[in-house]
Design a protein around this motif. Structure first.
Motif, mmCIF file in Angstrom:
data_model
loop_
_atom_site.group_PDB
_atom_site.id
_atom_site.type_symbol
_atom_site.label_atom_id
_atom_site.label_comp_id
_atom_site.label_asym_id
_atom_site.label_seq_id
_atom_site.Cartn_x
_atom_site.Cartn_y
_atom_site.Cartn_z
ATOM 1 N N GLY A 126 -49.505 -22.890 -59.105
ATOM 2 C CA GLY A 126 -48.481 -23.907 -58.918
ATOM 3 C C GLY A 126 -48.161 -24.168 -57.461
ATOM 4 O O GLY A 126 -47.952 -25.320 -57.050
ATOM 5 N N ARG A 127 -48.116 -23.127 -56.654
ATOM 6 C CA ARG A 127 -47.836 -23.315 -55.227
ATOM 7 C C ARG A 127 -48.920 -24.140 -54.553
ATOM 8 O O ARG A 127 -48.636 -24.966 -53.676
ATOM 9 C CB ARG A 127 -47.711 -21.956 -54.538
ATOM 10 C CG ARG A 127 -46.461 -21.179 -54.933
ATOM 11 C CD ARG A 127 -46.346 -19.897 -54.146
ATOM 12 N NE ARG A 127 -45.252 -19.068 -54.634
ATOM 13 C CZ ARG A 127 -44.893 -17.909 -54.088
ATOM 14 N NH1 ARG A 127 -45.561 -17.448 -53.033
ATOM 15 N NH2 ARG A 127 -43.883 -17.219 -54.584
ATOM 16 N N GLN A 128 -50.159 -23.922 -54.951
ATOM 17 C CA GLN A 128 -51.254 -24.700 -54.366
ATOM 18 C C GLN A 128 -51.235 -26.145 -54.874
ATOM 19 O O GLN A 128 -51.602 -27.067 -54.137
ATOM 20 C CB GLN A 128 -52.599 -24.038 -54.653
ATOM 21 C CG GLN A 128 -52.738 -22.642 -54.061
ATOM 22 C CD GLN A 128 -52.412 -22.603 -52.582
ATOM 23 O OE1 GLN A 128 -52.743 -23.524 -51.827
ATOM 24 N NE2 GLN A 128 -51.764 -21.530 -52.155
ATOM 25 N N VAL A 129 -50.811 -26.350 -56.109
ATOM 26 C CA VAL A 129 -50.647 -27.709 -56.635
ATOM 27 C C VAL A 129 -49.588 -28.447 -55.812
ATOM 28 O O VAL A 129 -49.752 -29.624 -55.456
ATOM 29 C CB VAL A 129 -50.270 -27.672 -58.129
ATOM 30 C CG1 VAL A 129 -49.759 -29.034 -58.600
ATOM 31 C CG2 VAL A 129 -51.470 -27.249 -58.967
ATOM 32 N N GLN A 130 -48.505 -27.756 -55.490
ATOM 33 C CA GLN A 130 -47.487 -28.353 -54.632
ATOM 34 C C GLN A 130 -48.049 -28.664 -53.244
ATOM 35 O O GLN A 130 -47.750 -29.718 -52.664
ATOM 36 C CB GLN A 130 -46.284 -27.410 -54.501
ATOM 37 C CG GLN A 130 -45.462 -27.293 -55.779
ATOM 38 C CD GLN A 130 -44.315 -26.318 -55.634
ATOM 39 O OE1 GLN A 130 -44.408 -25.311 -54.923
ATOM 40 N NE2 GLN A 130 -43.211 -26.603 -56.328
ATOM 41 N N ALA A 131 -48.876 -27.742 -52.717
ATOM 42 C CA ALA A 131 -49.469 -27.961 -51.392
ATOM 43 C C ALA A 131 -50.408 -29.161 -51.387
ATOM 44 O O ALA A 131 -50.640 -29.773 -50.335
ATOM 45 C CB ALA A 131 -50.219 -26.704 -50.948
ATOM 46 N N LEU A 132 -50.966 -29.508 -52.558
ATOM 47 C CA LEU A 132 -51.805 -30.697 -52.674
ATOM 48 C C LEU A 132 -50.969 -31.981 -52.704
ATOM 49 O O LEU A 132 -51.529 -33.079 -52.783
ATOM 50 C CB LEU A 132 -52.646 -30.629 -53.947
ATOM 51 C CG LEU A 132 -53.845 -29.683 -53.934
ATOM 52 C CD1 LEU A 132 -54.414 -29.523 -55.338
ATOM 53 C CD2 LEU A 132 -54.924 -30.184 -52.982
ATOM 54 N N ARG A 133 -49.649 -31.819 -52.659
ATOM 55 C CA ARG A 133 -48.708 -32.943 -52.688
ATOM 56 C C ARG A 133 -48.813 -33.746 -53.988
ATOM 57 O O ARG A 133 -48.711 -34.978 -53.985
ATOM 58 C CB ARG A 133 -48.907 -33.851 -51.471
ATOM 59 C CG ARG A 133 -48.703 -33.134 -50.142
ATOM 60 C CD ARG A 133 -48.719 -34.093 -48.973
ATOM 61 N NE ARG A 133 -48.567 -33.387 -47.711
ATOM 62 C CZ ARG A 133 -47.424 -32.937 -47.208
ATOM 63 N NH1 ARG A 133 -46.304 -33.124 -47.886
ATOM 64 N NH2 ARG A 133 -47.380 -32.316 -46.041
ATOM 65 N N VAL A 134 -49.043 -33.033 -55.069
ATOM 66 C CA VAL A 134 -49.010 -33.666 -56.380
ATOM 67 C C VAL A 134 -47.568 -34.080 -56.665
ATOM 68 O O VAL A 134 -46.638 -33.310 -56.404
ATOM 69 C CB VAL A 134 -49.512 -32.689 -57.464
ATOM 70 C CG1 VAL A 134 -49.330 -33.271 -58.859
ATOM 71 C CG2 VAL A 134 -50.968 -32.333 -57.217
ATOM 72 N N PRO A 135 -47.344 -35.294 -57.169
ATOM 73 C CA PRO A 135 -45.973 -35.713 -57.488
ATOM 74 C C PRO A 135 -45.273 -34.701 -58.386
ATOM 75 O O PRO A 135 -45.892 -34.119 -59.281
ATOM 76 C CB PRO A 135 -46.169 -37.051 -58.208
ATOM 77 C CG PRO A 135 -47.464 -37.572 -57.666
ATOM 78 C CD PRO A 135 -48.323 -36.358 -57.445
ATOM 79 N N GLU A 136 -44.002 -34.488 -58.155
ATOM 80 C CA GLU A 136 -43.255 -33.444 -58.861
ATOM 81 C C GLU A 136 -43.362 -33.579 -60.373
ATOM 82 O O GLU A 136 -43.502 -32.578 -61.091
ATOM 83 C CB GLU A 136 -41.784 -33.489 -58.435
ATOM 84 C CG GLU A 136 -40.967 -32.354 -59.020
ATOM 85 C CD GLU A 136 -39.549 -32.317 -58.477
ATOM 86 O OE1 GLU A 136 -38.737 -31.561 -59.037
ATOM 87 O OE2 GLU A 136 -39.262 -33.044 -57.509
ATOM 88 N N ALA A 137 -43.333 -34.804 -60.865
ATOM 89 C CA ALA A 137 -43.388 -35.014 -62.311
ATOM 90 C C ALA A 137 -44.717 -34.593 -62.921
ATOM 91 O O ALA A 137 -44.805 -34.343 -64.129
ATOM 92 C CB ALA A 137 -43.126 -36.493 -62.633
ATOM 93 N N ALA A 138 -45.774 -34.507 -62.105
ATOM 94 C CA ALA A 138 -47.111 -34.163 -62.610
ATOM 95 C C ALA A 138 -47.514 -32.731 -62.260
ATOM 96 O O ALA A 138 -48.602 -32.293 -62.651
ATOM 97 C CB ALA A 138 -48.152 -35.124 -62.041
ATOM 98 N N GLN A 139 -46.663 -31.994 -61.567
ATOM 99 C CA GLN A 139 -47.045 -30.655 -61.108
ATOM 100 C C GLN A 139 -47.236 -29.676 -62.264
ATOM 101 O O GLN A 139 -48.184 -28.888 -62.260
ATOM 102 C CB GLN A 139 -45.990 -30.120 -60.124
ATOM 103 C CG GLN A 139 -46.020 -30.812 -58.781
ATOM 104 C CD GLN A 139 -44.928 -30.324 -57.849
ATOM 105 O OE1 GLN A 139 -44.190 -29.367 -58.173
ATOM 106 N NE2 GLN A 139 -44.800 -30.968 -56.706
#
Length: 223
Positions: A126-139
């Motif tokens: 999840g932290r790496q998904v956030q680092a990819l700047r995935v929109p919050e609703a799709a994280q």
């Protein structure tokens, strides 16, 4: 009368939770979950079952601790200098290799989704998904898709390994399966027949990581 020389007492490593968990991992690797009993563990540690109960309350806690020990080692890498894609690939590779070496881990993770080992993997992904700047609703969806793929494919690979008899030559086995695929009904299985020749040469680990790249490409393409 000859004087008997007294041998020094053998020093034994004190019993600890870490020693118990390490012995449990070895026992699980050798005989599987059904063979993990406190009696067998006590024999391996040269102690009594009561001494083990001082450190762990039962088999469920012991399984959880053994799984956490394996998973923690598998995902222990430092992500500081890696891109999010590199970090996710490294974590996925670590989990795949850990479940390949310890097939029981995949089963226990699947049966304990709310416990610490599973959450450790989910948090790192999840932290790496956030680092990819995935929109919050799709994280959540992106992290869940990666987690499901990692655990699902790694677990299936380990299960496949258990279904093949020990000592079986992998190339011969896959050649035989490929030959069966090539003889399938062309109307019902046109695709399977078309890829039959690729089966004997494929590498499970490489295919697994290629799948991670496909998912990451899909995640980043939607931004």
């Amino acid at each position: 009368m000859a004087t008997r020389t007294r041998r020094p007492d053998r020093r034994q490593e004190p019993l600890s939770r870490e020693r118990i968990v390490s012995a449990a991992v070895e026992l699980l690797d050798t005989v599987g979950e059904s063979g993990l009993t406190f009696r067998a563990l006590a024999e391996r540690l040269a102690t009594g079952p009561g001494a083990i109960y001082w450190h762990v309350t039962g088999k469920a806690e012991l399984l959880g601790a053994a799984t956490e020990a394996v998973v923690t080692t598998a995902i222990a890498g430092d992500d500081a200098d890696a891109t999010p894609q590199e970090a996710i690939r490294a974590l996925a590779r670590g989990v795949f290799d850990a479940i390949d070496a310890h097939p029981w881990v995949g089963t226990h993770l699947a049966h304990a989704p709310g416990q610490s080992p599973m959450l450790r993997v989910f948090e790192r992904v999840g932290r790496q998904v956030q680092a990819l700047r995935v929109p919050e609703a799709a994280q959540f969806t992106a992290a869940s898709a990666l987690l499901s793929y990692i655990l699902g494919v790694a677990g299936q690979n380990a299960a496949n390994g258990r279904t093949v008899r020990p000592g079986t030559d992998r190339t011969e086995f896959l050649d035989a399966v490929a030959a069966q695929w090539a003889e399938l009904d062309p109307d019902q299985y046109p695709f399977t027949r078309s890829v039959a020749g690729q089966l004997p040469e494929h590498d499970d680990r490489a295919e697994f990581l290629a799948g991670i790249d496909l998912i990451l490409s899909g995640i980043t393409a939607r931004q």
